[in-house]
Design an enzyme around this catalytic site. Structure first.
Site, PDB file in Angstrom:
ATOM      1  N   GLY A   9      17.790  61.392 -26.181  1.00  0.00           N
ATOM      2  CA  GLY A   9      18.642  62.466 -25.649  1.00  0.00           C
ATOM      3  C   GLY A   9      20.090  62.037 -25.538  1.00  0.00           C
ATOM      4  O   GLY A   9      20.761  62.288 -24.536  1.00  0.00           O
ATOM      5  N   ALA A  10      20.589  61.379 -26.594  1.00  0.00           N
ATOM      6  CA  ALA A  10      21.976  60.884 -26.543  1.00  0.00           C
ATOM      7  C   ALA A  10      22.950  61.878 -27.167  1.00  0.00           C
ATOM      8  O   ALA A  10      24.088  61.533 -27.450  1.00  0.00           O
ATOM      9  CB  ALA A  10      22.060  59.533 -27.244  1.00  0.00           C
ATOM     10  N   SER A  12      24.070  64.539 -25.643  1.00  0.00           N
ATOM     11  CA  SER A  12      24.960  65.139 -24.639  1.00  0.00           C
ATOM     12  C   SER A  12      24.875  64.352 -23.337  1.00  0.00           C
ATOM     13  O   SER A  12      24.085  63.409 -23.224  1.00  0.00           O
ATOM     14  CB  SER A  12      24.592  66.621 -24.394  1.00  0.00           C
ATOM     15  OG  SER A  12      23.427  66.728 -23.613  1.00  0.00           O
ATOM     16  N   GLY A  13      25.708  64.751 -22.386  1.00  0.00           N
ATOM     17  CA  GLY A  13      25.613  64.247 -21.015  1.00  0.00           C
ATOM     18  C   GLY A  13      25.578  62.736 -20.863  1.00  0.00           C
ATOM     19  O   GLY A  13      26.339  61.997 -21.499  1.00  0.00           O
ATOM     20  N   GLY A  15      23.327  60.457 -21.723  1.00  0.00           N
ATOM     21  CA  GLY A  15      22.931  59.661 -22.891  1.00  0.00           C
ATOM     22  C   GLY A  15      24.108  59.416 -23.819  1.00  0.00           C
ATOM     23  O   GLY A  15      24.326  58.283 -24.293  1.00  0.00           O
ATOM     24  N   TYR A 190      10.252  69.726 -12.807  1.00  0.00           N
ATOM     25  CA  TYR A 190      11.260  68.713 -13.144  1.00  0.00           C
ATOM     26  C   TYR A 190      11.201  67.547 -12.162  1.00  0.00           C
ATOM     27  O   TYR A 190      11.185  66.384 -12.552  1.00  0.00           O
ATOM     28  CB  TYR A 190      12.653  69.356 -13.135  1.00  0.00           C
ATOM     29  CG  TYR A 190      13.781  68.336 -13.239  1.00  0.00           C
ATOM     30  CD1 TYR A 190      14.127  67.779 -14.466  1.00  0.00           C
ATOM     31  CD2 TYR A 190      14.485  67.920 -12.100  1.00  0.00           C
ATOM     32  CE1 TYR A 190      15.148  66.839 -14.566  1.00  0.00           C
ATOM     33  CE2 TYR A 190      15.502  66.983 -12.191  1.00  0.00           C
ATOM     34  CZ  TYR A 190      15.830  66.445 -13.417  1.00  0.00           C
ATOM     35  OH  TYR A 190      16.835  65.503 -13.503  1.00  0.00           O
TER      36      TYR A 190
HETATM   37  P1  NDP Z   1      21.733  66.866 -20.631  1.00  0.00           P
HETATM   38  O1  NDP Z   1      21.035  68.164 -20.681  1.00  0.00           O
HETATM   39  O2  NDP Z   1      23.190  66.832 -20.891  1.00  0.00           O
HETATM   40  O3  NDP Z   1      21.046  65.842 -21.616  1.00  0.00           O
HETATM   41  C1  NDP Z   1      19.675  65.848 -21.844  1.00  0.00           C
HETATM   42  C2  NDP Z   1      19.410  65.350 -23.233  1.00  0.00           C
HETATM   43  O4  NDP Z   1      17.994  65.398 -23.465  1.00  0.00           O
HETATM   44  C3  NDP Z   1      20.055  66.201 -24.319  1.00  0.00           C
HETATM   45  O5  NDP Z   1      20.612  65.330 -25.282  1.00  0.00           O
HETATM   46  C4  NDP Z   1      18.876  66.967 -24.910  1.00  0.00           C
HETATM   47  O6  NDP Z   1      19.001  67.262 -26.278  1.00  0.00           O
HETATM   48  C5  NDP Z   1      17.783  65.938 -24.725  1.00  0.00           C
HETATM   49  N1  NDP Z   1      16.453  66.532 -24.888  1.00  0.00           N
HETATM   50  C6  NDP Z   1      15.928  67.591 -24.236  1.00  0.00           C
HETATM   51  N2  NDP Z   1      14.700  67.870 -24.722  1.00  0.00           N
HETATM   52  C7  NDP Z   1      14.449  66.970 -25.693  1.00  0.00           C
HETATM   53  C8  NDP Z   1      13.364  66.749 -26.578  1.00  0.00           C
HETATM   54  N3  NDP Z   1      12.293  67.538 -26.591  1.00  0.00           N
HETATM   55  N4  NDP Z   1      13.437  65.721 -27.454  1.00  0.00           N
HETATM   56  C9  NDP Z   1      14.526  64.930 -27.501  1.00  0.00           C
HETATM   57  N5  NDP Z   1      15.599  65.096 -26.697  1.00  0.00           N
HETATM   58  C10 NDP Z   1      15.555  66.108 -25.803  1.00  0.00           C
HETATM   59  O7  NDP Z   1      21.403  66.288 -19.177  1.00  0.00           O
HETATM   60  P2  NDP Z   1      21.827  64.919 -18.427  1.00  0.00           P
HETATM   61  O8  NDP Z   1      22.684  64.089 -19.276  1.00  0.00           O
HETATM   62  O9  NDP Z   1      22.271  65.305 -17.087  1.00  0.00           O
HETATM   63  O10 NDP Z   1      20.400  64.236 -18.263  1.00  0.00           O
HETATM   64  C11 NDP Z   1      20.103  62.939 -18.722  1.00  0.00           C
HETATM   65  C12 NDP Z   1      19.173  62.247 -17.764  1.00  0.00           C
HETATM   66  O11 NDP Z   1      19.803  62.072 -16.509  1.00  0.00           O
HETATM   67  C13 NDP Z   1      17.883  63.017 -17.472  1.00  0.00           C
HETATM   68  O12 NDP Z   1      16.808  62.090 -17.455  1.00  0.00           O
HETATM   69  C14 NDP Z   1      18.109  63.578 -16.082  1.00  0.00           C
HETATM   70  O13 NDP Z   1      16.892  63.757 -15.400  1.00  0.00           O
HETATM   71  C15 NDP Z   1      18.924  62.468 -15.480  1.00  0.00           C
HETATM   72  N6  NDP Z   1      19.691  62.792 -14.300  1.00  0.00           N
HETATM   73  C16 NDP Z   1      20.702  63.713 -14.354  1.00  0.00           C
HETATM   74  C17 NDP Z   1      21.422  63.992 -13.214  1.00  0.00           C
HETATM   75  C18 NDP Z   1      22.526  64.989 -13.209  1.00  0.00           C
HETATM   76  O14 NDP Z   1      23.085  65.213 -12.153  1.00  0.00           O
HETATM   77  N7  NDP Z   1      22.893  65.598 -14.340  1.00  0.00           N
HETATM   78  C19 NDP Z   1      21.144  63.299 -11.956  1.00  0.00           C
HETATM   79  C20 NDP Z   1      20.073  62.349 -12.038  1.00  0.00           C
HETATM   80  C21 NDP Z   1      19.395  62.113 -13.172  1.00  0.00           C
HETATM   81  P3  NDP Z   1      19.908  68.495 -26.826  1.00  0.00           P
HETATM   82  O15 NDP Z   1      21.312  67.972 -26.838  1.00  0.00           O
HETATM   83  O16 NDP Z   1      19.359  68.723 -28.188  1.00  0.00           O
HETATM   84  O17 NDP Z   1      19.723  69.636 -25.887  1.00  0.00           O
END
Ligand code: NDP
Length: 315
Positions: A9-10, A12-13, A15, A190
């Site tokens: 999941g790199a 966006s966000g 990753g 979640y």
């Molecule tokens: P984002 O939605 O920005 O990133 C999530 C990533 O996961 C995206 O790249 C997305 O892909 C990918 N993804 C989703 N489904 C799949 C799949 N089926 N196969 C492969 N990749 C997939 O969210 P965050 O960056 O916020 O989340 C990253 C981590 O951080 C998560 O584990 C979240 O639980 C954790 N987290 C986030 C917090 C926050 O405040 N945001 C706080 C604490 C933890 P695509 O780009 O294609 O959608």
């Protein structure tokens, strides 16, 4: 040699920010394991990651076939694996009805927990064989699954119960789509999946740390209120959540800072202790945080491991 790190999941966000922070050191070849190849390529370009420091590989965690295919492709590349970061996640807080993975597991637990569980199990041998000085397996956790925190006490709370829904296959046909066997609730699913992530990390530590020397870790990087994770939320929430986290809870952290934190857990020579759930204080210093009762329940971790093995077809 450069280290090889896979980040799921790199695209966006967190990753993506972590990939950028690691690539900038020029000490890592970052493998962006993503479901959308083109999006990942564009994302890497848009944040200025240099070509020689990354590779995109297809991985859809919502399909166990895709997970197996990814592992085969990676093994065929002949690269050693030094660090695996399980970061991808979906969050469906407003969904009224459950949706499902290719194999028919409720989507949040299926993606966030079961996809990563199979992936890390299948790649454990590669980590074992790596000659890198500090090999690590990192699973991103969250405060929201931790009922010993304020955020973790906002209903619906995480609760895996006796895992009957998971044992039944989470399919909404002959079992509940929820781990504890209850009614579908996207926000809870979640949180449950994040408890599974934290329990899995600890069970890996208990089973494999001594034998393999691999560092198993989890973390809560802070509230990254602007990532795509909240894309399914109602617009008013998305508008108010970042300032709320900045000024009220003071848990807010930028994507860039959160990426630096996860990059530390990947590569900092001082963060080699295994079995730790890392967090950061107001001045951005890392510390070993406590997990909630459920997220540190060794019996539950053991049971979750055994049921997950059956559900993903490893046992
Ligand atoms: P984002 O939605 O920005 O990133 C999530 C990533 O996961 C995206 O790249 C997305 O892909 C990918 N993804 C989703 N489904 C799949 C799949 N089926 N196969 C492969 N990749 C997939 O969210 P965050 O960056 O916020 O989340 C990253 C981590 O951080 C998560 O584990 C979240 O639980 C954790 N987290 C986030 C917090 C926050 O405040 N945001 C706080 C604490 C933890 P695509 O780009 O294609 O959608």
């Amino acid at each position: 040699r450069k280290g090889n790190v896979i980040i799921t999941g790199a695209s966006s966000g967190l990753g993506l920010a972590t990939a950028k922070a690691l690539a900038e050191t020029r000490k890592w070849d970052v493998i962006l394991a993503c479901r959308n190849f083109l999006k990942a390529e564009r994302a890497a370009k848009s944040v200025g990651i240099a070509k020689e420091n990354y590779t995109v590989m297809h991985l859809d965690l919502a399909s166990l076939d895709s997970v197996r295919q990814f592992v085969d492709n990676f093994k065929r590349s002949g690269k050693p694996l030094d660090v695996l970061v399980c970061n991808a996640a979906v969050y469906l807080p407003t969904a009224k009805e459950p949706t499902f993975t290719a194999e028919g597991f409720e989507l949040s637990v299926g993606t966030n927990h079961l996809g990563h569980f199979l992936l890390s199990r299948l790649l454990l041998d590669d980590l074992k064989q790596s000659d890198y000085p500090s090999k690590r397996l990192i699973i991103v956790g969250s405060i929201t699954g931790n009922t010993n925190t304020l955020a973790g006490n906002v209903p619906p709370k995480a609760n895996l119960g006796d895992l009957r829904g998971l044992a039944g296959g989470l399919n909404g046909l002959n079992s509940s789509p929820m781990i504890d066997g209850g009614e579908f609730d996207g926000a809870k699913a979640y949180k449950d999946s994040k408890v599974c992530n934290m329990l899995t990390m600890q069970e890996f530590h208990r089973r494999y740390h001594e034998e393999t020397g691999i560092t198993f870790a989890s973390l809560y990087p802070g509230c990254i209120a602007e990532t795509g994770l909240f894309r399914e939320h109602i617009p008013l929430f998305r508008l108010l959540f970042p300032p709320f986290q900045k000024y009220i809870t003071r848990g807010y952290v930028s994507e860039e800072e959160a990426g630096k934190r996860l990059a530390q857990v990947v590569s900092d020579p001082s963060l080699t202790k295994s079995g730790v759930y890392w967090s950061w204080n107001q001045s951005s210093a890392s510390f070993e945080n406590q997990l909630s009762k459920e997220a540190s329940d060794a019996k539950k971790a053991h049971k979750l491991w055994e049921i997950s093995e059956k559900v993903v077809g490893l046992a």
